[in-house]
Design a protein around this motif. Structure first.
Motif, mmCIF file in Angstrom:
data_model
loop_
_atom_site.group_PDB
_atom_site.id
_atom_site.type_symbol
_atom_site.label_atom_id
_atom_site.label_comp_id
_atom_site.label_asym_id
_atom_site.label_seq_id
_atom_site.Cartn_x
_atom_site.Cartn_y
_atom_site.Cartn_z
ATOM 1 N N LYS A 142 5.674 0.963 15.628
ATOM 2 C CA LYS A 142 6.207 0.042 14.703
ATOM 3 C C LYS A 142 6.959 0.846 13.430
ATOM 4 N N TRP A 143 6.186 1.849 13.271
ATOM 5 C CA TRP A 143 6.746 2.920 12.044
ATOM 6 C C TRP A 143 8.403 3.452 12.577
ATOM 7 N N ALA A 144 8.397 3.859 13.872
ATOM 8 C CA ALA A 144 9.654 4.664 14.050
ATOM 9 C C ALA A 144 10.748 3.450 14.087
ATOM 10 N N ALA A 145 10.434 2.233 14.681
ATOM 11 C CA ALA A 145 11.234 1.040 14.936
ATOM 12 C C ALA A 145 11.943 0.785 13.637
ATOM 13 N N GLY A 146 10.926 0.826 12.560
ATOM 14 C CA GLY A 146 11.295 0.420 11.028
ATOM 15 C C GLY A 146 12.481 1.505 10.656
ATOM 16 N N THR A 147 12.200 2.823 10.973
ATOM 17 C CA THR A 147 13.025 3.961 10.480
ATOM 18 C C THR A 147 14.422 3.584 11.072
ATOM 19 N N ARG A 148 14.363 2.954 12.399
ATOM 20 C CA ARG A 148 15.870 3.123 13.090
ATOM 21 C C ARG A 148 16.559 1.613 12.507
ATOM 22 N N SER A 149 15.651 0.771 12.137
ATOM 23 C CA SER A 149 16.450 -0.495 11.639
ATOM 24 C C SER A 149 17.020 -0.235 10.190
ATOM 25 N N THR A 150 16.045 0.722 9.648
ATOM 26 C CA THR A 150 16.668 1.152 8.178
ATOM 27 C C THR A 150 17.964 1.795 8.120
ATOM 28 N N ARG A 151 17.967 2.736 9.115
ATOM 29 C CA ARG A 151 19.101 3.497 9.143
ATOM 30 C C ARG A 151 20.378 2.870 9.699
ATOM 31 N N ALA B 260 20.897 -0.106 8.727
ATOM 32 C CA ALA B 260 21.355 -0.905 7.789
ATOM 33 C C ALA B 260 21.716 0.047 6.430
ATOM 34 N N GLY B 261 21.825 1.453 6.718
ATOM 35 C CA GLY B 261 22.350 2.271 5.808
ATOM 36 C C GLY B 261 21.212 2.821 4.865
ATOM 37 N N GLY B 262 20.019 2.425 4.874
ATOM 38 C CA GLY B 262 19.160 2.989 4.012
ATOM 39 C C GLY B 262 18.428 4.270 4.104
ATOM 40 N N MET B 263 18.798 4.928 5.294
ATOM 41 C CA MET B 263 18.236 6.139 5.744
ATOM 42 C C MET B 263 19.362 7.066 6.487
ATOM 43 N N ALA C 147 9.764 13.128 3.130
ATOM 44 C CA ALA C 147 8.830 12.306 2.234
ATOM 45 C C ALA C 147 9.157 10.943 2.342
ATOM 46 N N SER C 148 10.130 10.385 2.764
ATOM 47 C CA SER C 148 10.397 9.119 2.855
ATOM 48 C C SER C 148 9.998 8.673 4.041
ATOM 49 N N PHE C 149 10.016 9.501 5.161
ATOM 50 C CA PHE C 149 9.325 9.065 6.369
ATOM 51 C C PHE C 149 7.849 8.851 6.252
ATOM 52 N N MET C 150 7.311 9.818 5.564
ATOM 53 C CA MET C 150 5.846 9.750 5.280
ATOM 54 C C MET C 150 5.384 8.413 4.603
ATOM 55 N N ASP C 151 6.121 8.045 3.439
ATOM 56 C CA ASP C 151 5.783 6.869 2.788
ATOM 57 C C ASP C 151 5.876 5.744 3.435
ATOM 58 N N THR C 152 6.850 5.711 4.394
ATOM 59 C CA THR C 152 7.040 4.479 5.165
ATOM 60 C C THR C 152 5.904 4.411 6.303
ATOM 61 N N TYR C 153 5.449 5.766 6.701
ATOM 62 C CA TYR C 153 4.192 5.746 7.753
ATOM 63 C C TYR C 153 3.043 5.147 6.960
ATOM 64 N N ASN C 154 2.709 5.615 5.865
ATOM 65 C CA ASN C 154 1.488 5.337 5.039
ATOM 66 C C ASN C 154 1.703 3.692 4.932
ATOM 67 N N ALA C 155 2.751 3.202 4.548
ATOM 68 C CA ALA C 155 3.027 1.944 4.298
ATOM 69 C C ALA C 155 2.550 1.085 5.567
ATOM 70 N N THR C 156 2.955 1.709 6.582
ATOM 71 C CA THR C 156 2.866 0.877 7.806
ATOM 72 C C THR C 156 1.386 0.900 8.394
ATOM 73 N N ARG C 157 0.706 2.199 8.235
ATOM 74 C CA ARG C 157 -0.727 2.160 8.577
ATOM 75 C C ARG C 157 -1.643 1.630 7.754
ATOM 76 N N PRO C 158 -2.675 1.012 8.262
ATOM 77 C CA PRO C 158 -3.683 0.344 7.561
ATOM 78 C C PRO C 158 -4.540 1.429 6.908
ATOM 79 N N ALA C 159 -5.049 1.162 5.822
ATOM 80 C CA ALA C 159 -5.923 1.973 5.078
ATOM 81 C C ALA C 159 -7.085 2.708 5.785
ATOM 82 N N GLN C 160 -7.520 1.726 6.631
ATOM 83 C CA GLN C 160 -8.689 1.897 7.632
ATOM 84 C C GLN C 160 -8.426 1.432 9.078
ATOM 85 N N PHE C 161 -8.672 2.091 9.986
ATOM 86 C CA PHE C 161 -8.453 1.583 11.290
ATOM 87 C C PHE C 161 -9.981 0.858 11.601
#
Length: 424
Positions: free
Chosen positions: A317-326, A328-331, A375-389
């Motif tokens: 899900k995180w990878a798909a988010g980076t692709r759509s963001t790119r 759209a010109g965001g990354m 750093a941007s990728f890491m932030d998006t991963y932390n935002a996608t990942r739940p605090a606890q599994f």
């Protein structure tokens, strides 16, 4: 200085020359002795009073590509004041073409259990390859989405031999069709990957086609499936049954406007037009990527890692988010399927370290990017990942809500869970 015509009249000079080369028989020698301009030959020529340039230009240049045995007995006396032409005859029968060697061997790749077939492109390429027809195909798409692996695994599935050639800006006709090589002290023509694939009826896989320059235009005839003349040997190679060409590229041969593939070149349209079809391949769907990552985890012995079944969907899900963001010109970049596989495999090597294994693995996998992008990728991963599994062995209704607990209560709850895990 003696000239070539002087040599034909003065057998003593010729004898002296070969004596300095330590050749016992001057009647039969190999052309190698007079092909390399090294110190020994220079010294022998000087002592014999013979001009090297004259011999090279008027005698040896005629045979510099013919690495066989020559008969020098034709150097007989000529009448005074006549300019008899020098004729070097081959001692053995047959033509005068250079000796050619076939060092390359077509390869049938093994089946990779990690590979997951998917998409219409897979079906189309399989149909083309199974038909045995000559149908040049270009597969274009972003890096790390499985273009080359698809072709290789179809060869494995169908039992097709293939020859893979990696294109770069320096690739030329010598690399593709073949060139002169020094093998066992003999200069021979070594067959190139294109000629090998044609001769054996194999699939020619041209990887990273858009990294090439106009030097690849030497393949124009090959791209038409027609016989090709090997200029260095005079041999004409007719494509054997089953020969075909499939190329991969990150662009459509028009270069990369955004700079992501800065090494991609503009390919001549006359070359591109010879591809019968171009297939554009994007990244695999989420479910396919999840299965790919599970297969890699199993191959690396980490399929039993805790929460892996939850981590993999999060990564996809995180990878798909980076692709759509790119898009759209965001990354400036995106996470490929290959990069996800690297992250999953990295979990094996950071499992002993303090911290969340998946976060550590992703952090290391991102270090190939610039600090800002990582750093941007890491932030998006932390935002996608739940605090606890979620622990599947624990009833969610019995799990305390961390947000409703004080810090001391959270600490006690964490210690209690650790003790429970130790007992298991």
């Amino acid at each position: 200085m003696a000239t070539v015509r002087d040599i034909t009249r003065q057998s003593s000079d010729f004898q002296k020359f070969f004596e300095h080369l330590n050749v016992p028989d001057i009647q039969t020698v190999t052309n190698d002795l007079m092909f390399v301009n090294n110190e020994a030959i220079d010294k022998a020529l000087a002592n014999a009073g013979i001009s090297w340039k004259q011999i090279s230009r008027e005698t040896l240049a005629l045979n510099s590509l013919r690495r066989k045995t020559w008969d020098f007995s034709v150097f007989t006396k000529a009448p005074e004041n006549t300019q008899a032409p020098i004729v070097i005859q081959q001692q053995t029968s047959g033509d005068l073409r250079m000796k050619a060697v076939h060092q390359l061997v077509p390869y049938i790749p093994p089946v990779d259990p990690k590979y997951v077939p998917w998409g219409d492109n897979y079906e189309v390429v399989m149909s083309i390859m199974a038909s045995g027809s000559f149908f040049p195909t270009l597969v274009s798409g972003p890096s790390g989405n499985g273009k080359t692996e698809m072709i290789e695994q179809l060869c494995a599935k169908l039992g097709r031999s293939y020859v893979r050639v990696q294109i770069n800006p320096e690739t030329d006709e010598d690399d593709l069709m073949g060139g002169l090589r020094l093998i066992e002290n003999e200069t021979v023509f070594a067959e190139g990957p294109v000629a090998c694939a044609m001769r054996t009826g194999s699939l020619l896989l041209i990887d990273e086609l858009d990294r090439g320059t106009n030097k690849i235009m030497c393949m124009q005839g090959v791209m038409e499936g027609k016989p090709v003349l090997i200029k260095k040997t005079g041999e004409t190679i007719t494509p054997a049954k089953g020969f075909n060409i499939i190329a991969t590229a990150n662009t459509l041969g028009r270069g990369s406007d955004d700079g992501k593939y800065s090494a991609a070149n503009i390919i001549d349209d006359a070359f591109l037009e010879r591809f019968a079809i171009t297939l554009v391949q994007d990244f695999a769907p989420a479910k396919v990527e999840e299965q790919i990552l599970k297969n890699h985890a199993k191959a690396w012995g980490i399929e039993q890692f805790k929460h892996l079944d939850q981590i993999i969907p999060v990564m996809v899900k995180w990878a798909a988010g980076t692709r759509s963001t790119r898009a759209a010109g965001g990354m400036d970049d995106e996470i490929s399927t290959r990069r996800l596989c690297h992250a999953v495999k990295m979990m094996k090597f950071v499992a002993h370290m303090k911290g969340d294994t998946d976060r550590l693995a992703v952090q290391f996998a991102l270090q190939r990017f610039t600090k800002e992008t990582a750093a941007s990728f890491m932030d998006t991963y932390n935002a996608t990942r739940p605090a606890q599994f979620v622990d599947p062995s624990v009833n969610p209704e019995e799990t305390p809500n961390p947000a409703a607990m004080s810090s001391s209560e959270r600490g006690k709850e964490l210690l209690a869970r650790i003790e429970a895990m130790k007992k298991k």
